[in-house]
Write a protein that holds these residues in place. Structure first.
Motif, PDB file in Angstrom:
ATOM      1  N   ALA A 433       0.842  -1.200   0.000  1.00 54.19           N
ATOM      2  CA  ALA A 433       0.000   0.000   0.000  1.00 54.19           C
ATOM      3  C   ALA A 433       0.877   1.250   0.000  1.00 54.19           C
ATOM      4  O   ALA A 433       0.615   2.216  -0.727  1.00 54.19           O
ATOM      5  N   GLY A 434       1.948   1.210   0.835  1.00 52.49           N
ATOM      6  CA  GLY A 434       2.836   2.362   0.923  1.00 52.49           C
ATOM      7  C   GLY A 434       3.513   2.638  -0.403  1.00 52.49           C
ATOM      8  O   GLY A 434       3.531   3.780  -0.888  1.00 52.49           O
ATOM      9  N   ALA A 435       4.030   1.571  -1.019  1.00 54.14           N
ATOM     10  CA  ALA A 435       4.721   1.758  -2.294  1.00 54.14           C
ATOM     11  C   ALA A 435       3.738   2.262  -3.344  1.00 54.14           C
ATOM     12  O   ALA A 435       4.043   3.178  -4.125  1.00 54.14           O
ATOM     13  N   GLY A 436       2.529   1.682  -3.344  1.00 56.17           N
ATOM     14  CA  GLY A 436       1.513   2.109  -4.307  1.00 56.17           C
ATOM     15  C   GLY A 436       1.193   3.579  -4.148  1.00 56.17           C
ATOM     16  O   GLY A 436       1.138   4.339  -5.119  1.00 56.17           O
ATOM     17  N   ALA A 437       0.965   4.017  -2.894  1.00 58.38           N
ATOM     18  CA  ALA A 437       0.626   5.418  -2.635  1.00 58.38           C
ATOM     19  C   ALA A 437       1.744   6.330  -3.137  1.00 58.38           C
ATOM     20  O   ALA A 437       1.492   7.361  -3.773  1.00 58.38           O
ATOM     21  N   LEU A 438       2.984   5.906  -2.872  1.00 59.40           N
ATOM     22  CA  LEU A 438       4.132   6.733  -3.240  1.00 59.40           C
ATOM     23  C   LEU A 438       4.229   6.882  -4.758  1.00 59.40           C
ATOM     24  O   LEU A 438       4.379   7.993  -5.289  1.00 59.40           O
ATOM     25  N   VAL A 439       4.103   5.750  -5.459  1.00 63.42           N
ATOM     26  CA  VAL A 439       4.263   5.783  -6.923  1.00 63.42           C
ATOM     27  C   VAL A 439       3.142   6.595  -7.566  1.00 63.42           C
ATOM     28  O   VAL A 439       3.375   7.520  -8.348  1.00 63.42           O
ATOM     29  N   ILE A 440       1.894   6.269  -7.190  1.00 61.77           N
ATOM     30  CA  ILE A 440       0.764   6.976  -7.819  1.00 61.77           C
ATOM     31  C   ILE A 440       0.820   8.458  -7.472  1.00 61.77           C
ATOM     32  O   ILE A 440       0.654   9.326  -8.323  1.00 61.77           O
ATOM     33  N   GLY A 441       1.084   8.740  -6.175  1.00 62.90           N
ATOM     34  CA  GLY A 441       1.100  10.131  -5.734  1.00 62.90           C
ATOM     35  C   GLY A 441       2.152  10.957  -6.435  1.00 62.90           C
ATOM     36  O   GLY A 441       1.931  12.126  -6.764  1.00 62.90           O
ATOM     37  N   VAL A 442       3.327  10.362  -6.675  1.00 63.76           N
ATOM     38  CA  VAL A 442       4.403  11.118  -7.306  1.00 63.76           C
ATOM     39  C   VAL A 442       4.144  11.292  -8.802  1.00 63.76           C
ATOM     40  O   VAL A 442       4.406  12.341  -9.382  1.00 63.76           O
ATOM     41  N   LEU A 443       3.574  10.238  -9.428  1.00 63.48           N
ATOM     42  CA  LEU A 443       3.368  10.299 -10.881  1.00 63.48           C
ATOM     43  C   LEU A 443       2.138  11.104 -11.283  1.00 63.48           C
ATOM     44  O   LEU A 443       2.117  11.721 -12.354  1.00 63.48           O
ATOM     45  N   ALA A 444       1.108  11.110 -10.422  1.00 67.50           N
ATOM     46  CA  ALA A 444      -0.163  11.728 -10.810  1.00 67.50           C
ATOM     47  C   ALA A 444      -0.017  13.169 -11.293  1.00 67.50           C
ATOM     48  O   ALA A 444      -0.562  13.507 -12.344  1.00 67.50           O
ATOM     49  N   PRO A 445       0.698  14.049 -10.566  1.00 70.48           N
ATOM     50  CA  PRO A 445       0.788  15.433 -11.065  1.00 70.48           C
ATOM     51  C   PRO A 445       1.472  15.525 -12.425  1.00 70.48           C
ATOM     52  O   PRO A 445       1.113  16.365 -13.237  1.00 70.48           O
ATOM     53  N   LEU A 446       2.443  14.617 -12.671  1.00 75.85           N
ATOM     54  CA  LEU A 446       3.120  14.613 -13.974  1.00 75.85           C
ATOM     55  C   LEU A 446       2.123  14.305 -15.088  1.00 75.85           C
ATOM     56  O   LEU A 446       2.103  14.942 -16.138  1.00 75.85           O
ATOM     57  N   LEU A 447       1.270  13.301 -14.840  1.00 82.49           N
ATOM     58  CA  LEU A 447       0.307  12.891 -15.863  1.00 82.49           C
ATOM     59  C   LEU A 447      -0.805  13.926 -16.017  1.00 82.49           C
ATOM     60  O   LEU A 447      -1.298  14.172 -17.097  1.00 82.49           O
ATOM     61  N   TYR A 448      -1.203  14.537 -14.897  1.00 85.76           N
ATOM     62  CA  TYR A 448      -2.347  15.443 -14.910  1.00 85.76           C
ATOM     63  C   TYR A 448      -1.968  16.796 -15.505  1.00 85.76           C
ATOM     64  O   TYR A 448      -2.666  17.333 -16.349  1.00 85.76           O
ATOM     65  N   ALA A 449      -0.854  17.345 -15.038  1.00 87.10           N
ATOM     66  CA  ALA A 449      -0.510  18.713 -15.442  1.00 87.10           C
ATOM     67  C   ALA A 449       0.770  18.768 -16.280  1.00 87.10           C
ATOM     68  O   ALA A 449       1.145  19.836 -16.747  1.00 87.10           O
ATOM     69  N   GLY A 450       1.410  17.638 -16.451  1.00 83.59           N
ATOM     70  CA  GLY A 450       2.636  17.641 -17.236  1.00 83.59           C
ATOM     71  C   GLY A 450       3.824  18.236 -16.503  1.00 83.59           C
ATOM     72  O   GLY A 450       4.864  18.501 -17.093  1.00 83.59           O
ATOM     73  N   GLN A 451       3.641  18.447 -15.218  1.00 83.48           N
ATOM     74  CA  GLN A 451       4.708  19.087 -14.463  1.00 83.48           C
ATOM     75  C   GLN A 451       4.625  18.599 -13.023  1.00 83.48           C
ATOM     76  O   GLN A 451       3.524  18.469 -12.482  1.00 83.48           O
ATOM     77  N   TRP A 452       5.767  18.327 -12.420  1.00 85.16           N
ATOM     78  CA  TRP A 452       5.729  17.788 -11.074  1.00 85.16           C
ATOM     79  C   TRP A 452       5.478  18.900 -10.070  1.00 85.16           C
ATOM     80  O   TRP A 452       5.933  20.035 -10.248  1.00 85.16           O
ATOM     81  N   ASN A 453       4.723  18.566  -9.030  1.00 81.40           N
ATOM     82  CA  ASN A 453       4.394  19.567  -8.022  1.00 81.40           C
ATOM     83  C   ASN A 453       4.472  18.904  -6.655  1.00 81.40           C
ATOM     84  O   ASN A 453       3.746  17.950  -6.375  1.00 81.40           O
ATOM     85  N   LEU A 454       5.372  19.396  -5.814  1.00 90.55           N
ATOM     86  CA  LEU A 454       5.625  18.776  -4.515  1.00 90.55           C
ATOM     87  C   LEU A 454       4.351  18.687  -3.678  1.00 90.55           C
ATOM     88  O   LEU A 454       4.043  17.647  -3.098  1.00 90.55           O
ATOM     89  N   TRP A 455       3.589  19.799  -3.644  1.00 90.76           N
ATOM     90  CA  TRP A 455       2.424  19.843  -2.750  1.00 90.76           C
ATOM     91  C   TRP A 455       1.345  18.870  -3.198  1.00 90.76           C
ATOM     92  O   TRP A 455       0.704  18.215  -2.374  1.00 90.76           O
ATOM     93  N   VAL A 456       1.148  18.807  -4.515  1.00 94.92           N
ATOM     94  CA  VAL A 456       0.137  17.883  -5.021  1.00 94.92           C
ATOM     95  C   VAL A 456       0.541  16.460  -4.668  1.00 94.92           C
ATOM     96  O   VAL A 456      -0.266  15.663  -4.173  1.00 94.92           O
ATOM     97  N   SER A 457       1.819  16.135  -4.904  1.00 98.82           N
ATOM     98  CA  SER A 457       2.272  14.784  -4.605  1.00 98.82           C
ATOM     99  C   SER A 457       2.108  14.462  -3.130  1.00 98.82           C
ATOM    100  O   SER A 457       1.629  13.382  -2.765  1.00 98.82           O
ATOM    101  N   LEU A 458       2.468  15.415  -2.292  1.00 98.83           N
ATOM    102  CA  LEU A 458       2.372  15.200  -0.852  1.00 98.83           C
ATOM    103  C   LEU A 458       0.923  14.907  -0.453  1.00 98.83           C
ATOM    104  O   LEU A 458       0.633  13.950   0.276  1.00 98.83           O
ATOM    105  N   GLY A 459       0.002  15.736  -0.961  1.00101.89           N
ATOM    106  CA  GLY A 459      -1.415  15.566  -0.646  1.00101.89           C
ATOM    107  C   GLY A 459      -1.939  14.231  -1.140  1.00101.89           C
ATOM    108  O   GLY A 459      -2.657  13.515  -0.431  1.00101.89           O
ATOM    109  N   LEU A 460      -1.572  13.869  -2.373  1.00102.88           N
ATOM    110  CA  LEU A 460      -2.090  12.623  -2.942  1.00102.88           C
ATOM    111  C   LEU A 460      -1.499  11.408  -2.236  1.00102.88           C
ATOM    112  O   LEU A 460      -2.217  10.437  -1.954  1.00102.88           O
ATOM    113  N   VAL A 461      -0.196  11.460  -1.934  1.00 99.50           N
ATOM    114  CA  VAL A 461       0.409  10.339  -1.215  1.00 99.50           C
ATOM    115  C   VAL A 461      -0.298  10.156   0.124  1.00 99.50           C
ATOM    116  O   VAL A 461      -0.664   9.038   0.517  1.00 99.50           O
TER     117      VAL A 461
END
Lengths: 661, 174
Positions: A433-461
């Protein structure tokens, strides 16, 4: 005429309720002290009587509003003959006097329910609970009758028409937000009464927590919905598109919510494991005290806020005395009667107990953070150190990291065992679960906005870290049952309540994260046939017209919106209203809600020459904020219908059946 | 836990309550009176009594004047009238601003509830009210002999306010 005496009937009913409250506060308690069961039995009929008379008073005030009796000052100052009937009915609680009456009515309602559902509890416990509820009630009824009488008359100069309800309050939000919030605030009085009764009786065992838990859940659910509705109302009505402003009065509702959340969890530990006893009592006292403090802050005018009622020091002083007496006496009682030697129920550093302890500590730290930020301006002003205001930067800087930390522990909690558990077992359960949360959370902003965002990743993780272990836990629990369907059916409502509550928080968290980071806002000048593009949508003004509403004049614009992808079009109608009675202008926002995005158009100033300033916003995932709150509330209510609370009710049902021939 | 430590809880609360008590007497919006010690805003208008008589801010020079913003539609204004009449009886010069009202309604109001005003500035659009930063009627401004705003009473003047607040302020600037 009968209409003219309605306010006097209401006034009389208020006094009757006060008398009954005083009897209910004194007689049952005296009965406990002298062991007279007849005296103890006074509580239930008095609680019912109080409720009936307050309901009568409330109906009388509502009738005065609906019948436009402007000889009643409260009606003349807050209503108007042009107002539609449903706003007349809700205007009752859109002002100070009426809203305290509603507060008292709800308090009586909770008191009545608490005494009706507690017939199977020990008699002395019930008598004490009723007595404590009545003390609170008597305080508020005195407050109404002495300083805030809603039935005050304007005689002999009866105005021909009223002053109108504040246009901000002429809205569905007003119809539902305050009653929900008050239900939450007041509901915690029941838990408070149980805690005080347990302290008085010296019986701080797991029993009182079992009786108090359903009440805490229901009150918390109301408070959650109330806060969410307030946020939703601010979002679409104030015309700014914000959903939380860290306004002192918003904070005042958040404070009891935070301690209330801690209380729900602490009650669970005390009921299941018998530990955290004093702590639970303290939280019950704090939660209700903070509810009272919220009332004080709103009504005394010590802090500036969009919510503040008229500033009247005599009212503020009365509530302060009420607040002071309640809080000081209950804390004093706590200091004197809290268990002398706490039964140390041992638990390992890695266990559900310890995780819940951390959860409680974090929630209390959050409460203190918000409390300090809210009161700091007042304290500085009192010490003559100047007038300042504490704004969102302070709250966000402290609240966001604390929330993330809280989520980190929340992910572990439901999977952990009571008492103790090996670190290895927890890791096996949760690493995926932890690994899944980390991977999805980190990748999601890249896929959604095309740009990485620390806060979005933190919130999603954080959100995924709450959800994924829960999913795994549900699957684990079902695995032993053979089929998935049978497994799911076997899980208790209390468990589902917990799952739903945690899921709700995760959903809210996703909403907060996404809308805070991907919100698009543009201020543009628009005239007929001008097109503006915002976040892939084309907005074209088609028409600018005027219309007359029941009590306002409005400039309305018709805006055609075309979606980029498939070219689908729809219309939006933002409006700028001028209310005739008060001459107050108001922005009526046009909203196109959606599960994944809201479009938001607000009409600003008239720039002359047929053009208007417009504020257009694209708000992704904003609905998730309130959706999450609804899930949390649903979870809390679901937990109440669990068998172990129903058992009390069934036993009571059986007892009644035997009595009735 | 040591019992006396628990006693810090009620004590701590009493401390907060003291701050609340201190805060009660203060008005957190006190700074809002942006017009305080500023000249009465310039305006040009006709009077309620006579549609041909034009007045401007020089009207308020030469004598301490109470400017009361009122409207026929405002119930508190009716309740306030006896207090305004009492103030006029003290020999204070009173000027009304008939705010967001209709001429015939405003006149009917004065006929019914009494007229303490030397004259009334007719402000149907609320433009003078806007310049004064009026939230709603009634509001009252004390303007000194040089046309400078010295006191702002937001809302209704209660019977007790006449002696306690308004008269002392008038004396102070006379």
């Amino acid at each position: 005429m009968a209409i003219e005496i309605i306010p006097e009937v209401g006034h009389f009913a208020l006094m009757m309720a006060l008398v009954m409250a005083i009897i209910q506060a004194v007689v049952p308690l005296a009965g406990v002290a002298t062991r007279r069961s007849l005296w103890m039995a006074y509580g239930a009929p008095m609680a019912a009587g109080q409720f009936v008379f307050l309901a009568l008073a409330y109906l009388c005030l509502s009738a005065s509003y609906l019948l436009d009796d402007f000889s009643v000052a409260n009606v003349a100052n807050n209503s108007n003959s042009l107002l539609p009937w449903y706003y007349k009915a809700s205007a009752v609680w859109g002002n100070h006097e009426g809203s305290v009456l509603l507060w008292s009515l709800m308090l009586a309602g909770w008191g009545f329910a608490a005494s009706a559902f507690s017939t199977s509890l020990p008699r002395d416990m019930v008598a004490r609970v009723q007595s404590v509820m009545a003390m609170v009630s008597a305080g508020f009824l005195l407050f109404i009758l002495l300083t805030s009488n809603p039935f005050e008359r304007l005689l002999p100069n009866v105005p021909a028409d009223g002053a109108d309800l504040n246009p901000l309050l002429q809205d569905f939000g007003l119809v539902v937000h305050p009653p929900m919030l008050y239900m939450g605030y007041v509901g915690f009085s029941v838990v408070f009464a149980f805690a005080i009764a347990a302290l008085m009786g010296g019986r701080l065992d797991a029993a009182w927590t079992r009786w108090a838990r359903p009440w805490a859940n229901v009150a918390w659910a109301f408070l959650t919905v109330g806060i969410a509705l307030g946020s939703w109302w601010a979002y679409y009505e104030l015309g700014w598109g914000g959903w939380w402003f860290w306004d002192p009065v918003e904070n005042a509702s958040l404070l009891p919510w935070l301690t209330g959340t801690a209380l729900l969890h602490s009650l669970a530990v005390t009921e299941k494991r018998g530990s955290f006893k004093s702590w639970t009592v303290l939280l019950a006292i704090s939660t209700f005290s903070l509810s009272l403090m919220g009332t004080f802050l709103v009504r005394s005018g010590v802090l500036t806020s969009v919510h503040a009622f008229a500033n009247d020091p005599s009212r503020g002083f009365f509530i302060l005395v009420l607040l002071g007496v309640t809080v000081t006496l209950s804390l004093l009682l706590f200091a004197l009667r809290a268990p002398r030697v706490s039964h140390r129920v041992g638990f390992g550093w890695l266990s559900r107990d310890s995780l819940l302890l951390v959860n409680n500590l974090l929630l209390v730290i959050m409460t203190v953070t918000v409390l300090l930020g809210t009161l700091y301006p007042l304290i500085l002003d009192s010490l003559n150190l100047g007038k300042i205001s504490v704004g969102p930067p302070y709250f966000n800087a402290l609240f966001v990291p604390l929330t993330v930390l809280l989520c980190a522990f929340m992910g572990l909690g439901p999977s952990a065992r009571w008492k103790r558990m090996g670190a290895r077992e927890l890791t096996t359960k949760l690493w995926l679960a932890g690994a899944g949360a980390l991977v999805i959370g980190v990748l999601a902003p890249l896929l959604y906005a095309g740009q990485w965002n620390l806060w979005v990743s933190l919130g999603l993780v954080a959100a995924l870290w709450i959800v994924l272990p829960l999913v795994r836990d549900v699957i684990d629990k079902c695995r032993h049952a053979g089929s998935l369907g049978r497994g799911l059916a076997r899980l208790s409502p209390a468990y589902w309540g917990m799952v739903l509550g945690h899921l709700g928080l995760a959903v809210t968290l996703v909403g907060v994260t996404v809308v805070s980071n991907y919100n698009v806002e543009r201020n543009v000048r628009m005239a007929p046939d001008v097109t503006v593009e915002v976040a892939g949508y084309q907005f074209t003004m088609r028409e600018l017209t005027s219309r007359r509403g029941p009590n306002f004049l409005a400039d309305t614009s018709l805006i055609e919106v075309r979606r980029g992808g498939d070219g689908r079009t729809f219309m939006m109608h933002p409006e700028k209203r001028l209310y005739l009675a008060t001459g107050m202008p108001m922005t009526q926002v046009a909203l196109r809600p959606g599960l994944f995005r809201d479009l938001y158009v607000a009409m600003g100033e008239d720039l002359g020459g047929g053009s208007y300033a417009m504020r257009i916003q694209y708000k992704p995932f904003v609905r998730w904020l309130w959706l999450g709150a609804l899930l949390m509330a649903a979870g809390a209510v679901l937990a109440v219908i669990d068998k172990r609370y129903r058992r009390v009710a069934t036993r009571r049902g059986a007892a009644t059946r035997r009595v009735t021939p | 836990m040591k019992r006396w430590l628990l006693l810090l809880l009620p004590l701590g609360f009493v401390g907060i309550a003291l701050f609340f008590y201190q805060g009660l007497g203060r008005d957190p919006t006190a700074r809002d009176s942006a017009l305080m010690a500023r000249a009465f805003p310039a305006f040009e208008a006709v009077t309620l009594e006579d549609a041909n008589r034009r007045v401007d801010e020089t009207l308020l020079r030469g004598e301490v004047t109470l400017v009361n913003v009122w409207g026929e539609w405002c119930p508190a204004c009716k309740q306030e009238m006896p207090q305004l009449l009492e103030l006029a009886d003290h020999g204070i010069r009173m000027v009304g601003v008939n705010y967001r009202d209709r001429r015939e309604k405003g006149r009917a109001f004065l006929d019914e509830y009494g007229d303490p005003f030397e004259l009334n500035i007719f402000d149907p659009e609320g433009s003078l009210g806007f310049d004064l930063g009026v939230y709603g009627a009634p509001e009252t401004f004390l303007v000194d002999a040089d046309g400078v705003i010295r006191y702002h009473h937001k809302g209704y003047i209660a019977p007790s306010d006449v002696q306690a607040r308004i008269l002392p302020e008038v004396e102070k600037w006379r």
